[in-house]
Scaffold this active site. Sequence first.
Site, PDB file in Angstrom:
ATOM      1  N   HIS A  51       1.745   7.914  -0.996  1.00  0.00           N
ATOM      2  CA  HIS A  51       2.694   6.906  -0.539  1.00  0.00           C
ATOM      3  C   HIS A  51       3.969   7.528   0.008  1.00  0.00           C
ATOM      4  CE1 HIS A  51       4.077   2.729  -0.424  1.00  0.00           C
ATOM      5  NE2 HIS A  51       5.240   3.143  -0.893  1.00  0.00           N
ATOM      6  N   HIS A 101       2.964  -3.690   0.954  1.00  0.00           N
ATOM      7  CA  HIS A 101       3.174  -3.868  -0.485  1.00  0.00           C
ATOM      8  C   HIS A 101       1.882  -4.432  -1.054  1.00  0.00           C
ATOM      9  CE1 HIS A 101       6.735  -4.032  -3.423  1.00  0.00           C
ATOM     10  NE2 HIS A 101       6.702  -2.839  -2.859  1.00  0.00           N
TER      11      HIS A 101
END
Length: 724
Positions: A42, A88
């Site tokens: 990430h 998200h």
Amino acid sequence: MLEKKLKALGLTGGEYDTICSYLGREPNELEMALFGVMWSEHCSYKSSRDQLKKLPQDGPQVVQGPGENAGAVDIGDGYVAVLKIESHNHPSAIEPYQGAATGVGGIVRDIFTMGARPIAILNSLRFGSLEEKKTRQLFTRVVKGIGDYGNCIGVPTVGGEVFFSTSYRENPLVNAMCVGIARKDMLVRARAQRGESTVMVVGARTGRDGIQGASFASCELTQNSSDDRPAVQVGDPFMEKLLLEACLELREKDLVEGVQDLGAAGLTSAASEVASRSGLGMEIDVEKVPLRDENMSAMEIMLSESQERMLVIPREGCEVEVVETFLRWGLDAAVIGQTTEGSDLIVREGKTIKGQVPVDSLVDKAPRYTRSAQGTGKKQEQIKVAEPGDIGEVFRKILASPNLASKRWVYEQYDHMVGVNTVWGPGIGAALLRVPGTKRGLAMTTDGNGRYCFLDPYVGGIIAVMEAARNLVSMGARPLAVTDCLNFGSPEKPHIYWQFKEVLRGMALACQKLNTPIVSGNVSFYNETGGQAIFPTPVVGMIGLLEDINQHLVPGFQEENLAIILLGETFDEMGGSEYLAFIEGREEGKPPQVDIAREMAAQEAVMEAFELGMLENIQDLSEGGLALALAEMTFTAGMGAQVELTGKLPPHVQLFSESQSRFLLTCSEGNLKQVMDFLREKDIPTQHLGWSGGDSLRIKGVLDVPVKEMETIWTNAMANQLGY
């Protein structure tokens, strides 16, 4: 024991050995945690960074490309548009309301961190079948999270898309985009200008929410992922609104050298990335960080992803004024350290050093992997679809498809007019907003068909970009720049990594041809559960510029006796279509192909005709084909049309094929010959289909459906499926 710790942190044995070589010793527990989050997929983009370099990132309009909180492009008159999209996904899968809400909060912070005032939010959502209770619960909670957060902070949610497929059953996608406006000479970067600059943390206090969120987002979901709820942040949109105004006040008063959002990996990422960009070291004293929870350890403070926080580097001598500004807005502001002329990130707890690591080892020297890539070797075949017995009934059914039906139930929960800059909001292909202080308009959209990309990643990547561009052209705006969110399964699987590379290859070509550089974005890997990956889903956020907002077109048939023109050629391309998926239950076949030269010629011809004042309406054709495009044009003013199909293909193919590079255009009867001659001179296939007017959509010899009936089906389908 070590192996267990490494697994919990998302590190491999080889990566641990590399860390030891960088430090010249074994890391302590805090240092291992710092590497764990910063080397997560990430944060480090370790499987994608080298591939992303293949995307076009430069152009005369680019003021800030990838590498900062958001990208920025010149829109004239001394202004820039600032844009970014991010995912998200994992948080929304296990806590949909907060996952979606904090996704919005995070992307908005990326924009005002740059010194830009956010003017618009968009989103791109993917879910499983609405027939399943779990999907309905996830979907409704995500929509509410997006709406509640955006509405509270006073930024309009003006557009987006929703797509349903069983591919996303266990892994919904929640991608949020934000666009802002700033003066070109007042952009703020996330870097310090000197050693010994003061480092401050401002905004909300730090708590235990979101700890290890970056690592959580870098692994596959499992049946036990609900146990990771502490990794999901908790948002406070009212705090965000105060933070937004306070940060923009700092910009107006020129009080700061740099600002960095505390997003993924929290203070660790913010401190190390600011230091890296600045070519400096940094010291942080965790005892000085304002806390919401008692007895937090240094590790918890450094890894917390509590929302609504910023790292601020004040200009020399401006510290007191910065503190006073935040106090006036009811926010905390505390000096927690300083930049140094060294090269280390040093974490102190008072006088005790809890961790010390070279900045470049966390950021620039993070692992880079070129994974094994291998396609399946299976070529998709062209799909032949038998002609239905009653096209009218099939047409009515497909109007109720969740992927084609109105998303009014969704966007009615969003305030899309706050700020009074919205000219056209949700419900059409692209939103259109005024650029405050100028006569210009900014069109914006999100697009991406995962089904196409699954069937042919390269072609799907091209279509994602070109369809977004057609949405903007339909508003009379010339495409300007792209921000992308690349959603895939595990990059460690050769066929997934092949999909990723092929999608990027297609996107790169399309963006080069359009002159729309990709100035920001996000990669989201590991979107899979139990070994089952989502469709490869690149989401393209694109903005376009309309030089004079007063020249914008009004969508749909607005008056009778307008000539309806189909620009572009229809082929027997039913593979990957919504017709095939919804009517026949098959997501297969060869998707529609793209001739780049034909696509560019069609877009340019439409823009030229618009700029010459020849056209009344522009509608692009995409999912649902000609049938849906005609239907949608009747809904704006409740006016029908009379159309005749003249091609050699069967009617159902002409109506439901999703062939690319096509537009529906309207013009006055008096302009028809001029428009047809103009388009034919461009050597683009063009048909005069018929005329606007009446209260039904009549396709000669094929179907005749009242506009009110169509609109009722189309408008109410989603609410009916949700039980509202």
